[in-house]
Design a protein around this motif. Structure first.
Motif, PDB file in Angstrom:
ATOM      1  N   ASP A 276       0.840  -1.192   0.000  1.00 26.01           N
ATOM      2  CA  ASP A 276       0.000   0.000   0.000  1.00 26.01           C
ATOM      3  C   ASP A 276       0.877   1.244   0.000  1.00 26.01           C
ATOM      4  OD1 ASP A 276       0.575  -1.034   2.586  1.00 26.01           O
ATOM      5  OD2 ASP A 276      -0.712   0.497   3.460  1.00 26.01           O
ATOM      6  N   PHE A 277       0.342   2.313  -0.541  1.00 23.80           N
ATOM      7  CA  PHE A 277       1.109   3.503  -0.913  1.00 23.80           C
ATOM      8  C   PHE A 277       0.664   4.683  -0.057  1.00 23.80           C
ATOM      9  CE2 PHE A 277       1.790   7.141  -3.808  1.00 23.80           C
ATOM     10  CZ  PHE A 277       3.103   6.916  -4.184  1.00 23.80           C
ATOM     11  N   LEU A 278       1.638   5.373   0.542  1.00 26.83           N
ATOM     12  CA  LEU A 278       1.327   6.557   1.338  1.00 26.83           C
ATOM     13  C   LEU A 278       1.113   7.744   0.406  1.00 26.83           C
ATOM     14  CD1 LEU A 278       1.124   8.075   4.060  1.00 26.83           C
ATOM     15  CD2 LEU A 278       3.607   8.407   3.936  1.00 26.83           C
ATOM     16  N   LEU A 279      -0.077   8.303   0.419  1.00 28.72           N
ATOM     17  CA  LEU A 279      -0.388   9.456  -0.425  1.00 28.72           C
ATOM     18  C   LEU A 279      -0.992  10.540   0.466  1.00 28.72           C
ATOM     19  CD1 LEU A 279      -0.412  10.563  -3.314  1.00 28.72           C
ATOM     20  CD2 LEU A 279      -2.733   9.652  -3.560  1.00 28.72           C
ATOM     21  N   ILE A 280      -0.261  11.646   0.602  1.00 25.99           N
ATOM     22  CA  ILE A 280      -0.657  12.708   1.525  1.00 25.99           C
ATOM     23  C   ILE A 280      -0.623  14.053   0.796  1.00 25.99           C
ATOM     24  CG2 ILE A 280       0.049  14.024   3.576  1.00 25.99           C
ATOM     25  CD1 ILE A 280      -1.205  11.425   4.327  1.00 25.99           C
ATOM     26  N   GLU A 281      -1.628  14.877   1.053  1.00 29.40           N
ATOM     27  CA  GLU A 281      -1.619  16.251   0.555  1.00 29.40           C
ATOM     28  C   GLU A 281      -1.439  17.181   1.750  1.00 29.40           C
ATOM     29  OE1 GLU A 281      -4.306  19.345  -2.132  1.00 29.40           O
ATOM     30  OE2 GLU A 281      -4.696  17.187  -2.201  1.00 29.40           O
ATOM     31  N   MET A 282      -0.293  17.840   1.811  1.00 33.23           N
ATOM     32  CA  MET A 282       0.012  18.691   2.954  1.00 33.23           C
ATOM     33  C   MET A 282      -0.746  20.016   2.849  1.00 33.23           C
ATOM     34  SD  MET A 282       2.089  16.919   4.832  1.00 33.23           S
ATOM     35  CE  MET A 282       2.766  18.116   5.967  1.00 33.23           C
ATOM     36  N   PRO A 283      -1.415  20.420   3.919  1.00 33.19           N
ATOM     37  CA  PRO A 283      -2.081  21.722   3.933  1.00 33.19           C
ATOM     38  C   PRO A 283      -1.058  22.834   4.146  1.00 33.19           C
ATOM     39  CG  PRO A 283      -2.295  20.696   6.074  1.00 33.19           C
ATOM     40  CD  PRO A 283      -1.571  19.705   5.206  1.00 33.19           C
ATOM     41  N   PRO A 284      -1.461  24.094   4.043  1.00 31.39           N
ATOM     42  CA  PRO A 284      -0.533  25.186   4.362  1.00 31.39           C
ATOM     43  C   PRO A 284      -0.064  25.085   5.814  1.00 31.39           C
ATOM     44  CG  PRO A 284      -2.496  26.017   3.250  1.00 31.39           C
ATOM     45  CD  PRO A 284      -2.772  24.583   3.574  1.00 31.39           C
ATOM     46  N   PHE A 285       1.145  25.484   6.086  1.00 34.66           N
ATOM     47  CA  PHE A 285       1.670  25.458   7.446  1.00 34.66           C
ATOM     48  C   PHE A 285       0.852  26.350   8.377  1.00 34.66           C
ATOM     49  CE2 PHE A 285       4.897  22.731   6.321  1.00 34.66           C
ATOM     50  CZ  PHE A 285       5.867  22.576   7.292  1.00 34.66           C
ATOM     51  N   THR A 286       0.193  27.343   7.812  1.00 32.86           N
ATOM     52  CA  THR A 286      -0.610  28.257   8.623  1.00 32.86           C
ATOM     53  C   THR A 286      -1.935  27.633   9.059  1.00 32.86           C
ATOM     54  OG1 THR A 286      -1.472  29.215   6.561  1.00 32.86           O
ATOM     55  CG2 THR A 286       0.395  30.338   7.605  1.00 32.86           C
ATOM     56  N   ASP A 287      -2.333  26.529   8.425  1.00 34.82           N
ATOM     57  CA  ASP A 287      -3.578  25.843   8.767  1.00 34.82           C
ATOM     58  C   ASP A 287      -3.265  24.817   9.863  1.00 34.82           C
ATOM     59  OD1 ASP A 287      -5.950  24.465   8.946  1.00 34.82           O
ATOM     60  OD2 ASP A 287      -6.002  23.829   6.841  1.00 34.82           O
ATOM     61  N   GLN A 288      -3.325  25.251  11.106  1.00 33.59           N
ATOM     62  CA  GLN A 288      -2.911  24.389  12.213  1.00 33.59           C
ATOM     63  C   GLN A 288      -3.805  23.160  12.352  1.00 33.59           C
ATOM     64  OE1 GLN A 288      -2.540  26.708  15.797  1.00 33.59           O
ATOM     65  NE2 GLN A 288      -0.886  27.973  14.978  1.00 33.59           N
ATOM     66  N   ASP A 289      -5.120  23.348  12.210  1.00 34.19           N
ATOM     67  CA  ASP A 289      -6.033  22.202  12.325  1.00 34.19           C
ATOM     68  C   ASP A 289      -5.806  21.211  11.185  1.00 34.19           C
ATOM     69  OD1 ASP A 289      -7.166  23.263  14.609  1.00 34.19           O
ATOM     70  OD2 ASP A 289      -8.829  24.233  13.541  1.00 34.19           O
ATOM     71  N   GLY A 290      -5.676  21.736   9.973  1.00 35.22           N
ATOM     72  CA  GLY A 290      -5.441  20.865   8.833  1.00 35.22           C
ATOM     73  C   GLY A 290      -4.128  20.111   8.953  1.00 35.22           C
ATOM     74  N   MET A 291      -3.096  20.796   9.450  1.00 35.87           N
ATOM     75  CA  MET A 291      -1.799  20.154   9.627  1.00 35.87           C
ATOM     76  C   MET A 291      -1.874  19.063  10.684  1.00 35.87           C
ATOM     77  SD  MET A 291       1.297  20.016   8.568  1.00 35.87           S
ATOM     78  CE  MET A 291       1.489  21.546   7.635  1.00 35.87           C
ATOM     79  N   GLU A 292      -2.560  19.341  11.785  1.00 35.11           N
ATOM     80  CA  GLU A 292      -2.688  18.346  12.848  1.00 35.11           C
ATOM     81  C   GLU A 292      -3.431  17.111  12.357  1.00 35.11           C
ATOM     82  OE1 GLU A 292      -4.527  17.943  17.379  1.00 35.11           O
ATOM     83  OE2 GLU A 292      -4.234  19.928  16.478  1.00 35.11           O
ATOM     84  N   ASN A 293      -4.507  17.310  11.603  1.00 36.95           N
ATOM     85  CA  ASN A 293      -5.270  16.182  11.062  1.00 36.95           C
ATOM     86  C   ASN A 293      -4.435  15.358  10.086  1.00 36.95           C
ATOM     87  OD1 ASN A 293      -7.585  16.849  12.507  1.00 36.95           O
ATOM     88  ND2 ASN A 293      -8.410  18.138  10.874  1.00 36.95           N
TER      89      ASN A 293
END
Length: 310
Positions: A276-293
């Motif tokens: 299985d393949f790790l596929l991640i879309e990183m949010p902006p660093f300023t989006d703290q909630d998105g980064m944490e999720n």
């Protein structure tokens, strides 16, 4: 990190580089390197007027007793590199943004059971990517690098020495460099689309240098898998390892050519390797909630795989 120390270190080498540029027509980046040589070795490559040498020594004395952190030095030198590239009308894209190094360092910490002892950049340039990662990892690590630009190779060596990071920098074509059992490889792929797609060649050549179960992190453009020869690249890599993951980076980090981080893994002996393949879309660093999720998703994915830790 101390902003005043960053400025103080910058002022030291900037005054020397600026004097050498104005009085001796020496390119700014070469002047930086001369200032580093004076600080590290009490000598300079060329002969200058006695009054200039006296000034340089006095400026050095102003900072020799200051305790600079590794990040103070790295960030200060990064400012000078940006100024130097501006002098030569070069693109700032030659310096890898700190955020990419921090992301890669995060994944290294997650994917390795123990702190890597060696890290290698086959296109090291001035060293900002590999030293950003080394500073995030904090513990001592041996840094290796290769570059075919002599001045950049000198700058990356001096930067490591200034930060007291053990390093070995080699001035040569990356395809003539061979090594074995590197713990981790990192690189920022240069723009190259003349004939054979160079990033394929670089990754295929240097994955051999990884120790078994080690990881290679490459910053690539988003059209990486659309280039001529992509299928051959996949086939060659699968003989040696696996394409482990792809991290899509925030497009706002880039002016016109979005990038991702490709993760390759050196082949392991176990036959029960998961595919299985790790596929991640990183949010902006300023989006703290998105980064944490997003990071929680990464943690869960890694925890679910029993074959991940190197």
């Amino acid at each position: 990190m101390d902003q005043s120390n960053i400025e103080r270190f910058y002022d030291y080498y900037d005054r020397i580089a600026d004097r050498l540029y104005r009085e001796y027509k020496k390119p700014y980046l070469e002047g930086m390197n001369e200032a580093f040589n004076l600080l590290l070795d009490d000598e300079m490559k060329d002969e200058y007027k006695e009054e200039d040498i006296n000034d340089f020594i006095s400026w050095k004395q102003e900072i020799v007793d200051v305790e600079f952190s590794r990040e103070d030095i790295r960030r200060s030198v990064q400012i000078g590199m940006l100024k130097g590239y501006k002098h030569t009308y070069s693109t700032n894209a030659l310096i890898t943004p700190d955020t990419m190094g921090m992301i890669i360092a995060y994944f290294i910490q997650k994917l390795y059971k123990e702190q890597p002892q060696t890290i290698f950049d086959p296109l090291v340039g001035s060293g900002n990517l590999v030293y950003t990662i080394a500073n995030v990892l904090k513990q001592d690590i041996m840094v290796y690098g290769v570059d075919n630009d002599f001045l950049k190779c000198q700058l990356s060596r001096n930067l490591g020495d200034l930060m007291d990071i053990e390093n070995a920098m080699f001035f040569q074509d990356t395809f003539t460099y061979y090594h074995q059992h590197m713990d981790v490889i990192v690189t920022d792929m240069m723009l190259h689309n003349d004939g054979t797609y160079m990033p394929y060649q670089v990754l295929n050549h240097h994955i051999d240098a990884l120790r078994e179960n080690g990881y290679l992190f490459a910053i690539i453009e988003n059209d990486f898998f659309e280039q001529e020869g992509a299928n051959i690249f996949r086939q060659e890599i699968q003989k040696k390892g696996q394409i482990f993951g792809l991290i899509s980076l925030d497009k706002r980090l880039f002016s016109n050519r979005p990038k991702s981080i490709l993760i390759l893994r050196k082949k392991i002996q176990e036959t029960n390797e998961q595919n299985d393949f790790l596929l991640i879309e990183m949010p902006p660093f300023t989006d703290q909630d998105g980064m944490e999720n997003t990071l929680q998703q990464v943690d869960q994915w890694i925890a679910a795989r029993k074959d991940v830790k190197a």
